[in-house]
Scaffold this motif. Structure first.
Motif, short mmCIF file in Angstrom:
data_model
loop_
_atom_site.label_atom_id
_atom_site.label_comp_id
_atom_site.label_asym_id
_atom_site.label_seq_id
_atom_site.Cartn_x
_atom_site.Cartn_y
_atom_site.Cartn_z
N SER A 64 0.85 -1.19 0.00
CA SER A 64 0.00 0.00 0.00
C SER A 64 0.88 1.23 0.00
O SER A 64 2.04 1.16 0.42
N PRO A 65 0.34 2.33 -0.51
CA PRO A 65 -1.01 2.57 -0.98
C PRO A 65 -1.25 1.93 -2.36
O PRO A 65 -0.30 1.67 -3.11
N ALA A 66 -2.52 1.71 -2.67
CA ALA A 66 -2.89 1.04 -3.92
C ALA A 66 -2.37 1.78 -5.15
O ALA A 66 -1.96 1.15 -6.13
N SER A 67 -2.37 3.10 -5.09
CA SER A 67 -1.88 3.88 -6.25
C SER A 67 -0.41 3.59 -6.54
O SER A 67 0.00 3.49 -7.70
N LEU A 68 0.38 3.40 -5.49
CA LEU A 68 1.80 3.09 -5.68
C LEU A 68 1.97 1.66 -6.19
O LEU A 68 2.83 1.41 -7.04
N VAL A 69 1.15 0.74 -5.71
CA VAL A 69 1.18 -0.63 -6.22
C VAL A 69 0.97 -0.61 -7.73
O VAL A 69 1.71 -1.24 -8.50
N THR A 70 -0.02 0.15 -8.18
CA THR A 70 -0.32 0.25 -9.61
C THR A 70 0.85 0.86 -10.37
O THR A 70 1.22 0.36 -11.44
N GLU A 71 1.43 1.92 -9.84
CA GLU A 71 2.57 2.56 -10.52
C GLU A 71 3.75 1.60 -10.67
O GLU A 71 4.39 1.56 -11.73
N VAL A 72 4.05 0.83 -9.63
CA VAL A 72 5.16 -0.11 -9.69
C VAL A 72 4.86 -1.22 -10.70
O VAL A 72 5.72 -1.58 -11.51
#
Length: 105
Positions: free
Chosen positions: A85-93
């Motif tokens: 988390s955060p979910a937005s960082l998971v998506t970016e990675v």
């Protein structure tokens, strides 16, 4: 003298959160890491890390860190860490990893 101490304290805090010298906001990040890199995590985050959910192989880590800097740190250690988390960082990675894989296709 008090003013100087405050400036030093602010600087030390800033450096701990900005592991690569990116400007911008700091966020709280949770990630799972292989226990074999715990010493590296302590070095990178200068002890500014909380550990939980320790197993023989993995540990969950929580840090307050610059958003952009952590993205690049996670990519550097992608074989040993997984951003939770955060979910937005998971998506970016995930997107950065996909883009990187396309370079080798």
């Amino acid at each position: 003298n008090t003013c100087l101490n405050l400036v030093i304290l602010i600087h030390v805090s800033y450096v701990k959160e900005h592991i690569y010298m990116f400007g911008g906001e700091s966020i709280t990040v949770s990630f799972k890491a292989k226990r074999s890199i715990v010493n590296q995590i302590l070095d990178w985050f200068d002890g500014n890390v909380e550990f939980s959910d320790v197993t023989p192989d993995d540990v969950v880590c929580r840090v307050r860190v610059n958003h952009h800097a952590f993205k690049y740190w996670a990519l550097q250690y992608m074989q040993s860490v997984k951003v939770l988390s955060p979910a937005s960082l998971v998506t970016e990675v995930k997107e950065a990893i996909k883009e990187g894989l396309q370079q080798y296709s």
